[in-house]
Motif scaffolding. Structure first.
Motif, mmCIF file in Angstrom:
data_model
loop_
_atom_site.group_PDB
_atom_site.id
_atom_site.type_symbol
_atom_site.label_atom_id
_atom_site.label_comp_id
_atom_site.label_asym_id
_atom_site.label_seq_id
_atom_site.Cartn_x
_atom_site.Cartn_y
_atom_site.Cartn_z
ATOM 1 N N THR A 82 52.842 48.482 35.551
ATOM 2 C CA THR A 82 51.472 48.015 35.715
ATOM 3 C C THR A 82 50.661 49.143 36.333
ATOM 4 O OG1 THR A 82 52.186 45.734 36.001
ATOM 5 C CG2 THR A 82 50.021 46.294 36.872
ATOM 6 N N TRP A 83 49.420 49.267 35.910
ATOM 7 C CA TRP A 83 48.511 50.255 36.475
ATOM 8 C C TRP A 83 47.205 49.580 36.883
ATOM 9 C CZ3 TRP A 83 44.176 50.146 33.575
ATOM 10 C CH2 TRP A 83 44.300 49.830 32.222
ATOM 11 N N HIS A 84 46.518 50.215 37.807
ATOM 12 C CA HIS A 84 45.211 49.754 38.270
ATOM 13 C C HIS A 84 44.188 50.850 38.022
ATOM 14 C CE1 HIS A 84 47.268 46.998 41.482
ATOM 15 N NE2 HIS A 84 47.418 46.547 40.255
ATOM 16 N N LEU A 85 42.979 50.435 37.721
ATOM 17 C CA LEU A 85 41.862 51.363 37.593
ATOM 18 C C LEU A 85 40.778 50.920 38.559
ATOM 19 C CD1 LEU A 85 40.364 53.709 36.183
ATOM 20 C CD2 LEU A 85 39.548 52.030 34.503
ATOM 21 N N GLY A 86 40.410 51.798 39.473
ATOM 22 C CA GLY A 86 39.384 51.441 40.441
ATOM 23 C C GLY A 86 39.157 52.559 41.433
ATOM 24 N N GLN A 87 38.561 52.188 42.559
ATOM 25 C CA GLN A 87 38.321 53.129 43.648
ATOM 26 C C GLN A 87 39.312 52.835 44.757
ATOM 27 O OE1 GLN A 87 34.165 52.413 44.502
ATOM 28 N NE2 GLN A 87 33.555 54.071 43.127
ATOM 29 N N ASP A 88 39.706 53.868 45.478
ATOM 30 C CA ASP A 88 40.676 53.715 46.571
ATOM 31 C C ASP A 88 40.256 52.608 47.522
ATOM 32 O OD1 ASP A 88 42.336 55.706 45.635
ATOM 33 O OD2 ASP A 88 41.446 57.276 46.889
ATOM 34 N N GLY A 89 41.188 51.724 47.808
ATOM 35 C CA GLY A 89 40.959 50.677 48.787
ATOM 36 C C GLY A 89 40.183 49.472 48.287
ATOM 37 N N ALA A 90 39.669 49.531 47.073
ATOM 38 C CA ALA A 90 38.886 48.420 46.521
ATOM 39 C C ALA A 90 39.726 47.636 45.508
ATOM 40 C CB ALA A 90 37.628 48.953 45.846
#
Length: 120
Positions: A82-90
């Motif tokens: 699984t991967w996430h796309l976003g900004q650190d900590g959000a």
């Protein structure tokens, strides 16, 4: 047997490399020349196809980065993660699940992507 976590990290490095020359070099080191990438938004083949697809995603989601969303699981020549796309900590904007098929233990020949969470 491939080192699945390392392959997944190298794969996400490609998606995070925004400088075109660096991204292309990473693609050529990680993917076989005729690699295929398929997800709900498209299907491409080869280094040029992967490069163009990744560049398009980077343009659409400028300023966001990809990260592993958990453990990497694999056997034989296949791994999933699984991967996430976003900004650190959000909270991630997009969450996906990819399956990679390897060749020669350190090159990816096929990728199958799934989108579990997408923006509304």
């Amino acid at each position: 047997m491939p080192e699945y976590r390392t392959l997944a990290e190298r794969y996400l490095d490609v998606w995070n490399a925004t400088e075109p020359g660096t991204r292309r070099a990473l693609i050529e080191r990680l993917f076989t020349e005729d690699a295929t990438y398929t997800d709900p938004l498209g299907s491409v083949r080869g280094w040029d196809g992967v490069d163009t697809f990744v560049a398009g995603a980077q343009e659409q989601f400028a300023g966001l980065t990809f990260s592993l969303g958990g453990a990497v699981d694999g056997h034989h020549d296949t791994a999933r993660f699984t991967w996430h796309l976003g900004q650190d900590g959000a909270e991630p904007v997009v969450i996906g699940f990819d399956v990679i098929v390897t060749e020669d233990e350190d090159r990816i020949s096929r990728i199958y992507g799934f989108l579990d969470k997408v923006p509304g």
